[in-house]
Design an enzyme around this catalytic site. Sequence first.
Site, PDB file in Angstrom:
ATOM      1  N   GLY A 240       0.765  -1.243   0.000  1.00  0.00           N
ATOM      2  CA  GLY A 240       0.000   0.000   0.000  1.00  0.00           C
ATOM      3  C   GLY A 240       0.790   1.284   0.000  1.00  0.00           C
ATOM      4  O   GLY A 240       0.222   2.361  -0.171  1.00  0.00           O
ATOM      5  N   PRO A 275       4.519  -5.281  -0.771  1.00  0.00           N
ATOM      6  CA  PRO A 275       4.519  -4.113  -1.630  1.00  0.00           C
ATOM      7  C   PRO A 275       4.301  -4.487  -3.094  1.00  0.00           C
ATOM      8  O   PRO A 275       4.793  -5.514  -3.560  1.00  0.00           O
ATOM      9  CB  PRO A 275       5.926  -3.541  -1.443  1.00  0.00           C
ATOM     10  CG  PRO A 275       6.769  -4.726  -1.119  1.00  0.00           C
ATOM     11  CD  PRO A 275       5.881  -5.662  -0.320  1.00  0.00           C
ATOM     12  N   GLY A 276       3.535  -3.676  -3.789  1.00  0.00           N
ATOM     13  CA  GLY A 276       3.366  -3.859  -5.228  1.00  0.00           C
ATOM     14  C   GLY A 276       3.786  -2.573  -5.917  1.00  0.00           C
ATOM     15  O   GLY A 276       4.908  -2.421  -6.407  1.00  0.00           O
ATOM     16  N   ARG A 277       2.872  -1.617  -5.881  1.00  0.00           N
ATOM     17  CA  ARG A 277       3.070  -0.334  -6.560  1.00  0.00           C
ATOM     18  C   ARG A 277       4.408   0.335  -6.239  1.00  0.00           C
ATOM     19  O   ARG A 277       5.092   0.819  -7.132  1.00  0.00           O
ATOM     20  CB  ARG A 277       1.938   0.612  -6.153  1.00  0.00           C
ATOM     21  CG  ARG A 277       1.903   1.907  -6.932  1.00  0.00           C
ATOM     22  CD  ARG A 277       0.918   2.891  -6.278  1.00  0.00           C
ATOM     23  NE  ARG A 277      -0.369   2.272  -5.993  1.00  0.00           N
ATOM     24  CZ  ARG A 277      -1.396   2.225  -6.845  1.00  0.00           C
ATOM     25  NH1 ARG A 277      -1.281   2.777  -8.016  1.00  0.00           N
ATOM     26  NH2 ARG A 277      -2.542   1.641  -6.494  1.00  0.00           N
ATOM     27  N   TYR A 317      -9.788   5.488 -12.005  1.00  0.00           N
ATOM     28  CA  TYR A 317      -9.625   6.265 -10.774  1.00  0.00           C
ATOM     29  C   TYR A 317      -9.380   7.750 -11.043  1.00  0.00           C
ATOM     30  O   TYR A 317      -9.115   8.500 -10.107  1.00  0.00           O
ATOM     31  CB  TYR A 317      -8.403   5.784  -9.967  1.00  0.00           C
ATOM     32  CG  TYR A 317      -8.214   4.310  -9.811  1.00  0.00           C
ATOM     33  CD1 TYR A 317      -9.197   3.510  -9.229  1.00  0.00           C
ATOM     34  CD2 TYR A 317      -7.020   3.704 -10.199  1.00  0.00           C
ATOM     35  CE1 TYR A 317      -9.000   2.155  -9.058  1.00  0.00           C
ATOM     36  CE2 TYR A 317      -6.806   2.344 -10.029  1.00  0.00           C
ATOM     37  CZ  TYR A 317      -7.799   1.579  -9.462  1.00  0.00           C
ATOM     38  OH  TYR A 317      -7.594   0.247  -9.293  1.00  0.00           O
ATOM     39  N   CYS A 342     -14.110   3.397 -28.117  1.00  0.00           N
ATOM     40  CA  CYS A 342     -15.384   4.106 -28.241  1.00  0.00           C
ATOM     41  C   CYS A 342     -16.036   4.290 -26.873  1.00  0.00           C
ATOM     42  O   CYS A 342     -17.065   3.673 -26.561  1.00  0.00           O
ATOM     43  CB  CYS A 342     -16.287   3.329 -29.180  1.00  0.00           C
ATOM     44  SG  CYS A 342     -15.478   3.130 -30.774  1.00  0.00           S
ATOM     45  N   TYR A 371      -0.190  -1.886 -12.028  1.00  0.00           N
ATOM     46  CA  TYR A 371      -1.595  -1.857 -12.422  1.00  0.00           C
ATOM     47  C   TYR A 371      -1.743  -1.255 -13.825  1.00  0.00           C
ATOM     48  O   TYR A 371      -2.695  -0.542 -14.113  1.00  0.00           O
ATOM     49  CB  TYR A 371      -2.442  -1.108 -11.371  1.00  0.00           C
ATOM     50  CG  TYR A 371      -2.203  -1.676  -9.989  1.00  0.00           C
ATOM     51  CD1 TYR A 371      -2.684  -2.942  -9.651  1.00  0.00           C
ATOM     52  CD2 TYR A 371      -1.433  -1.002  -9.037  1.00  0.00           C
ATOM     53  CE1 TYR A 371      -2.426  -3.509  -8.413  1.00  0.00           C
ATOM     54  CE2 TYR A 371      -1.162  -1.559  -7.800  1.00  0.00           C
ATOM     55  CZ  TYR A 371      -1.656  -2.804  -7.496  1.00  0.00           C
ATOM     56  OH  TYR A 371      -1.386  -3.369  -6.267  1.00  0.00           O
TER      57      TYR A 371
HETATM   58  C1  LIG Z   1      -3.026  -5.175  -3.942  1.00  0.00           C
HETATM   59  C2  LIG Z   1      -2.524  -5.751  -2.680  1.00  0.00           C
HETATM   60  C3  LIG Z   1      -1.225  -5.477  -2.251  1.00  0.00           C
HETATM   61  C4  LIG Z   1      -0.294  -4.526  -2.970  1.00  0.00           C
HETATM   62  O1  LIG Z   1      -0.715  -3.224  -2.831  1.00  0.00           O
HETATM   63  P1  LIG Z   1       0.208  -2.013  -3.366  1.00  0.00           P
HETATM   64  O2  LIG Z   1      -0.597  -0.810  -3.062  1.00  0.00           O
HETATM   65  O3  LIG Z   1       0.401  -2.222  -4.811  1.00  0.00           O
HETATM   66  O4  LIG Z   1       1.480  -2.051  -2.596  1.00  0.00           O
HETATM   67  C5  LIG Z   1      -0.774  -6.119  -1.120  1.00  0.00           C
HETATM   68  N1  LIG Z   1      -1.567  -6.972  -0.422  1.00  0.00           N
HETATM   69  C6  LIG Z   1      -2.840  -7.235  -0.796  1.00  0.00           C
HETATM   70  C7  LIG Z   1      -3.638  -8.166  -0.012  1.00  0.00           C
HETATM   71  C8  LIG Z   1      -3.348  -6.629  -1.935  1.00  0.00           C
HETATM   72  O5  LIG Z   1      -4.621  -6.890  -2.301  1.00  0.00           O
END
Ligand SMILES: *Cc1c(COP(=O)(O)O)cnc(C)c1O
Length: 420
Positions: A240, A275-277, A317, A342, A371
Amino acid sequence: MHFFGYKGKNFHAEGVPFEKIIAKVGTPVYVYSLKTLKRHYKAYDKAFAKAPHLICYSIKANSNISVLKAFADEGSGFDIVSGGELFRALKAGANPKKIVFSGVGKRADEIEFALKKNILMFNVESPEELLAINAIAGRLKKKASFAIRVNPNVDPKTHPYISTGLKKNKFGIETAGALKEYINAKNNLKNVIPMGIDCHIGSQITQIEPFMDALAKTKDLLKTLRGEGLDIKYIDMGGGLGITYDSEAPPLPSKYGEAVLEATKGLGVTLIFEPGRSIVGNAGVLATKVIYTKKGSEKNFVIVDAAMNDLARPSLYGSYHAIKAVKATSREITADVVGPICESGDFLAKDRIIPAVESGDFLAIMSAGAYGFSMSSNYNTRPRAAEVMVDGKDFFLIRDRETLEGLVRGERLMKGKKRI
Ligand SMILES: *Cc1c(COP(=O)(O)O)cnc(C)c1O
């Protein structure tokens, strides 16, 4: 910090000019920087170096197997939300013992797949799911380790679609209910082992406070559970952490790390992060070609060959992505950058000051590594983009551009009157 920028007038990913990639692969194309991916992963890992911890990169942010492999090579674990993501992680060489499985709707076949591969644990999001895991583990003669994803009712102060830790959100179990489930598991469910507490409150969070509020609640629950005789070994703080798309100033992983390490000192747990984003977001750029420009009486439109099916975030978003010209120019225009789809919602930027481009020029849509491709679709029967990984002066095609034949693969014309 990322490794995209101008050398002279030419926009580069590390040592490779975008024009070179585009000449070889075409557009639209997602371009990732390996050096940036690794740097971000290591920054995260280092932030928690002083405590036992496991980084489980969240696959849904960007799930290309070459991206996953880059993290697996660094020792990363993975956070998965489907059997498909487990399949990808294993293809990329992930260690199953470092995989956590999140998500509100894990199907029986997905639970079975994960149990057979001996993943680290399930992040359980409902009492029924816990019963299902217990039953399937029993049938397979296995023990399933689990954490309950607690919904701490903390406002992450982010876009409502990506806030997940409020009572009104579908995710997790509220604290009181979670306590009941842990105790029920300990007393009555023989095939599951309570192992951790999990909490993921949302995405693109730009302050430390919401994480700390959630952590305080997790620590209270930890204390209660230990008082009840449960041996909880992991606290999973989810993902997050936000990134800079425009002018946001999110805390660096090192700052986040300092705060978390201070708050968890002496707890005797292994920390998990998902972490992802914050790892992949600024490590990817979407390159697109200007097809036409059009002057309306109220607006200028720059019509490009990438669209909402390639990058859904602006439509979904209202998100901001910085836009640069692949060939720098000092002249500017104000325009809507739109795709060919379209739908009026098909835009990448609105009323934006951008470099003055003409048909045939190329634009770089920044911060598209998270994403971006992973949310792309075939809407309007558009083949999905190619993906390229840059490593120094080299670049690699890590996903072919989809073909028209590929688009109809698996579809059939009905034959005669024969039914299934
Ligand atoms: C999407 C998600 C993440 C990653 O969130 P980021 O905002 O991209 O860091 C981590 N844990 C869970 C359970 C998620 O659904």
